[in-house]
Design an enzyme around this catalytic site. Sequence first.
Site, mmCIF file in Angstrom:
data_model
loop_
_atom_site.group_PDB
_atom_site.id
_atom_site.type_symbol
_atom_site.label_atom_id
_atom_site.label_comp_id
_atom_site.label_asym_id
_atom_site.label_seq_id
_atom_site.Cartn_x
_atom_site.Cartn_y
_atom_site.Cartn_z
ATOM 1 N N GLU A 1 -15.420 -1.511 4.791
ATOM 2 C CA GLU A 1 -14.195 -0.230 5.021
ATOM 3 C C GLU A 1 -15.053 0.489 3.843
ATOM 4 O O GLU A 1 -15.819 -0.591 3.067
ATOM 5 C CB GLU A 1 -12.529 -0.780 4.894
ATOM 6 C CG GLU A 1 -12.480 -1.855 5.754
ATOM 7 C CD GLU A 1 -11.401 -2.208 5.920
ATOM 8 O OE1 GLU A 1 -10.182 -1.773 6.151
ATOM 9 O OE2 GLU A 1 -11.104 -3.534 5.463
ATOM 10 N N HIS B 1 -3.552 7.444 4.278
ATOM 11 C CA HIS B 1 -5.034 6.391 4.853
ATOM 12 C C HIS B 1 -5.206 7.883 5.377
ATOM 13 O O HIS B 1 -4.550 8.496 6.319
ATOM 14 C CB HIS B 1 -4.153 5.965 5.846
ATOM 15 C CG HIS B 1 -5.221 4.781 6.249
ATOM 16 N ND1 HIS B 1 -6.079 5.550 6.839
ATOM 17 C CD2 HIS B 1 -6.015 3.963 6.158
ATOM 18 C CE1 HIS B 1 -6.808 4.317 7.409
ATOM 19 N NE2 HIS B 1 -6.353 3.118 7.117
ATOM 20 N N ARG C 1 -10.981 5.518 -0.387
ATOM 21 C CA ARG C 1 -9.564 6.841 0.997
ATOM 22 C C ARG C 1 -9.543 7.461 0.468
ATOM 23 O O ARG C 1 -9.152 8.768 1.213
ATOM 24 C CB ARG C 1 -8.951 5.600 0.681
ATOM 25 C CG ARG C 1 -7.975 5.840 2.650
ATOM 26 C CD ARG C 1 -6.812 4.335 2.310
ATOM 27 N NE ARG C 1 -7.644 3.357 2.892
ATOM 28 C CZ ARG C 1 -7.107 2.072 3.217
ATOM 29 N NH1 ARG C 1 -5.984 1.536 2.739
ATOM 30 N NH2 ARG C 1 -7.833 1.525 4.072
ATOM 31 N N HIS D 1 0.531 5.642 3.234
ATOM 32 C CA HIS D 1 0.237 4.220 3.855
ATOM 33 C C HIS D 1 0.725 3.587 2.656
ATOM 34 O O HIS D 1 1.406 2.534 3.181
ATOM 35 C CB HIS D 1 -1.978 4.806 4.174
ATOM 36 C CG HIS D 1 -1.932 2.913 4.236
ATOM 37 N ND1 HIS D 1 -1.689 2.255 5.827
ATOM 38 C CD2 HIS D 1 -2.826 2.617 3.401
ATOM 39 C CE1 HIS D 1 -2.917 1.278 5.344
ATOM 40 N NE2 HIS D 1 -2.957 1.336 4.449
ATOM 41 N N ARG E 1 -6.049 2.262 -4.728
ATOM 42 C CA ARG E 1 -6.148 0.787 -4.036
ATOM 43 C C ARG E 1 -7.929 0.692 -3.044
ATOM 44 O O ARG E 1 -8.204 1.464 -2.350
ATOM 45 C CB ARG E 1 -5.571 0.573 -3.319
ATOM 46 C CG ARG E 1 -5.913 -0.512 -2.089
ATOM 47 C CD ARG E 1 -4.143 -1.405 -2.035
ATOM 48 N NE ARG E 1 -4.000 -1.048 -0.569
ATOM 49 C CZ ARG E 1 -4.270 -1.093 0.418
ATOM 50 N NH1 ARG E 1 -4.714 -2.075 1.013
ATOM 51 N NH2 ARG E 1 -3.641 0.022 1.699
HETATM 52 P P1 FAD Z 1 5.633 -5.795 3.725
HETATM 53 O O1 FAD Z 1 4.805 -7.122 4.066
HETATM 54 O O2 FAD Z 1 5.982 -5.222 3.404
HETATM 55 O O3 FAD Z 1 7.380 -7.416 3.646
HETATM 56 C C1 FAD Z 1 8.580 -6.683 3.069
HETATM 57 C C2 FAD Z 1 9.703 -7.346 3.234
HETATM 58 O O4 FAD Z 1 10.565 -6.837 2.538
HETATM 59 C C3 FAD Z 1 10.330 -6.823 4.774
HETATM 60 O O5 FAD Z 1 10.307 -8.046 5.344
HETATM 61 C C4 FAD Z 1 11.168 -5.803 4.365
HETATM 62 O O6 FAD Z 1 12.074 -6.415 5.914
HETATM 63 C C5 FAD Z 1 11.713 -6.654 3.229
HETATM 64 N N1 FAD Z 1 13.074 -5.746 2.935
HETATM 65 C C6 FAD Z 1 12.561 -4.170 2.529
HETATM 66 N N2 FAD Z 1 13.871 -4.389 1.744
HETATM 67 C C7 FAD Z 1 14.813 -5.416 1.599
HETATM 68 C C8 FAD Z 1 15.966 -5.748 1.195
HETATM 69 N N3 FAD Z 1 16.563 -4.235 0.548
HETATM 70 N N4 FAD Z 1 16.367 -6.322 1.595
HETATM 71 C C9 FAD Z 1 16.116 -7.856 2.336
HETATM 72 N N5 FAD Z 1 14.624 -7.236 2.495
HETATM 73 C C10 FAD Z 1 14.209 -6.339 2.363
HETATM 74 N N6 FAD Z 1 -3.615 -4.274 3.278
HETATM 75 C C11 FAD Z 1 -5.031 -4.953 2.974
HETATM 76 O O7 FAD Z 1 -4.984 -5.524 2.574
HETATM 77 N N7 FAD Z 1 -5.199 -4.974 4.647
HETATM 78 C C12 FAD Z 1 -5.244 -4.625 5.591
HETATM 79 O O8 FAD Z 1 -6.611 -4.746 6.630
HETATM 80 C C13 FAD Z 1 -4.382 -3.932 5.853
HETATM 81 N N8 FAD Z 1 -3.665 -3.100 6.841
HETATM 82 C C14 FAD Z 1 -2.279 -2.001 6.798
HETATM 83 C C15 FAD Z 1 -1.748 -1.180 7.813
HETATM 84 C C16 FAD Z 1 -0.896 -1.086 8.248
HETATM 85 C C17 FAD Z 1 -0.540 -0.065 8.986
HETATM 86 C C18 FAD Z 1 -0.304 -0.884 7.121
HETATM 87 C C19 FAD Z 1 1.357 -0.385 7.261
HETATM 88 C C20 FAD Z 1 -0.491 -1.366 5.977
HETATM 89 C C21 FAD Z 1 -1.432 -2.026 5.651
HETATM 90 N N9 FAD Z 1 -2.102 -2.702 4.423
HETATM 91 C C22 FAD Z 1 -3.523 -3.314 4.654
HETATM 92 C C23 FAD Z 1 -1.292 -2.778 3.302
HETATM 93 C C24 FAD Z 1 -0.752 -5.030 3.819
HETATM 94 O O9 FAD Z 1 -0.242 -4.506 4.807
HETATM 95 C C25 FAD Z 1 0.419 -4.566 2.637
HETATM 96 O O10 FAD Z 1 0.735 -3.482 1.192
HETATM 97 C C26 FAD Z 1 1.296 -6.077 2.551
HETATM 98 O O11 FAD Z 1 1.014 -6.503 3.653
HETATM 99 C C27 FAD Z 1 2.104 -5.947 1.592
HETATM 100 O O12 FAD Z 1 2.835 -7.234 1.769
HETATM 101 P P2 FAD Z 1 4.783 -7.358 1.233
HETATM 102 O O13 FAD Z 1 5.357 -8.761 1.635
HETATM 103 O O14 FAD Z 1 4.233 -6.834 -0.208
HETATM 104 O O15 FAD Z 1 5.351 -6.436 1.767
HETATM 105 C C1 SIN Z 2 -7.126 -0.098 7.369
HETATM 106 O O1 SIN Z 2 -7.089 -1.075 8.614
HETATM 107 O O2 SIN Z 2 -7.609 0.802 7.850
HETATM 108 C C2 SIN Z 2 -5.870 -0.610 6.307
HETATM 109 C C3 SIN Z 2 -6.639 -1.457 5.225
HETATM 110 C C4 SIN Z 2 -5.661 -1.497 3.751
HETATM 111 O O3 SIN Z 2 -5.207 -0.319 4.243
HETATM 112 O O4 SIN Z 2 -6.616 -2.052 2.882
#
Ligand code: FAD
Ligand code: SIN
Length: 521
Positions: free
Chosen positions: A115, A240, A287, A348, A383
């Site tokens: 990437e 993104h 990015r 993103h 990032r």
């Molecule tokens: P999340 O996975 O967002 O979880 C947050 C949780 O908190 C959810 O369950 C939500 O419902 C809960 N929550 C929020 N507010 C409250 C509240 N007030 N009360 C109760 N619950 C609450 N990163 C990579 O490293 N590689 C990738 O390939 C990648 N691809 C991505 C593709 C997309 C489309 C997106 C959107 C992001 C991508 N990212 C990627 C970024 C990565 O997915 C996220 O940064 C990471 O998953 C965040 O994890 P987290 O556990 O911190 O939060």
């Molecule tokens: C992607 O697959 O382009 C998202 C990867 C990331 O947000 O780290």
Amino acid sequence: MNTDYLVIGSGIAGLTFSVKMAEKFPDRKVVVVTKANEDESNTKYAQGGVAIVSNKEEDSFKKHIKDTLIAGDGLCDEDVVKMVVKEGPDRFEELLLWGANFDVNDIGEFDLGKEGGHSEYRIIHHKDITGYEIERALLTKAHQLENISILPHHFAIDLITNHQIKDHVSDGLTCFGAYVLDQLSGDIFTIKASSTLLASGGIGCVYGHTTNPVIATGDGIAMAYRAKARIKDMEFVQFHPTALYEAKGESSFLISEAVRGFGAYLRNKKGYRFMPDYDERAELASRDIVSQSIDSELKKSGESHVYLDCTHLDMEAFIKHFPNIYNECLEHHIDIKTDWIPVVPASHYLCGGIEVNKEGETTINNLFACGECSRTGLHGANRLASNSLLEALVYAHNIYKYQSKKDYKYTQVNIPDWNDEGTNIPKEHILIQHNLKELQALMRDYVGIVRSNRRLKRAIKRLDLIYEEVEDLYRESKITTSLCELRNMINVAHLIIRQSLDRKENRGGYYNIDNIKKGSL
Ligand code: FAD
Ligand code: SIN
């Protein structure tokens, strides 16, 4: 309700911590509150994969560290970067033990993707639905542990600190749990906890046009901010480069950066491949650079989008690696074999958030933060792709290790019940909807990829009006999820704009036309 560990959020950060803690201490209780279905999260939608140094012949920790530092444009914490990159393989091994599956090649080695900003192939993935697979494995593991209770459709409204408990004396601020809304019954109750972990994810929805699902409303950051925790680097919103463009409405489907890693080209409407004009790494520049370059192309041409061209690629291999993207495009009547994909940048990821140390401690006692809502120093001003899932795995482990050693004495405190005397069911739903649209439009138009002091100041003036209106509504209304989320998004928008105005130099994902130019556009 009383618990040893309260976890807010059921994405990779919250679940990894919960599984570790519950496995190590079967006699202690972990309560996970999560505001939608238990699997709904940014994690579930992650596509590209997890950046891990696994092929030591070609790759090395040194190279991954260097790539991360370059992407962060001088603002990463180098010690944190080294720690996260080096810990990565061991933490990833645990995911495998918990049953997550990742693609391998013909000789049984991980099939590594590439990437933007990565000098080597190092992205471990499960087709183009890596996050879905990780979330599945973590939830399966969590369900096997009897001392974890996951409460879906429970919304954390606010943290409980000394602010609510007037007679409590402690050294600095302390967190005692949270007020939580049962979204199905409408009841609000108190969860008292010895330690509270914010794992509440990102802020994408503060901008109308985002790759994030609707849960990404920055609740954890807003709660921590109201509780007076330190919040940092909010100006570094990552856009993104390639969200699918749709003429009608706001597209949110992501076309993974791994597609460019696979060889796709960015073209403008005339068919010209413009990225080599902006950076020698062309489509695989980091990015921030690709998004700023697309923005510049669109401003020059007046067009609404550019294109991603995959037509020259090996389609059999493409469909094997990216079946979800291929099918989603087909549903939008785009056949990747012959058609260019219309794409546009979208909000993103947030590089900043709740400031934490290496143990995930915030500036409030007994309050920890992990994952996208936290600011660890790993990402600096931008990032590196696929470093986010990695960061969550490593920090969930650090917090678990730290808390395992600590003997949390349950403090006897009298927490007042939630008081909603004199409030009414909000009748004016239109106010919430209207203010949300206005907020998202002002963030898109005034606080986007390219900012200016004038636009930022205009944004803060308009935001103040929305803030006052929504605070009035909040004071007089019974709590609803949409009202709380709007209030949280206003807090987050305020932090982004204020911290943008404070930054006097352009770095990474932050670009203000009134600042000293760093790099050229
Ligand atoms: P999340 O996975 O967002 O979880 C947050 C949780 O908190 C959810 O369950 C939500 O419902 C809960 N929550 C929020 N507010 C409250 C509240 N007030 N009360 C109760 N619950 C609450 N990163 C990579 O490293 N590689 C990738 O390939 C990648 N691809 C991505 C593709 C997309 C489309 C997106 C959107 C992001 C991508 N990212 C990627 C970024 C990565 O997915 C996220 O940064 C990471 O998953 C965040 O994890 P987290 O556990 O911190 O939060
Ligand atoms: C992607 O697959 O382009 C998202 C990867 C990331 O947000 O780290």
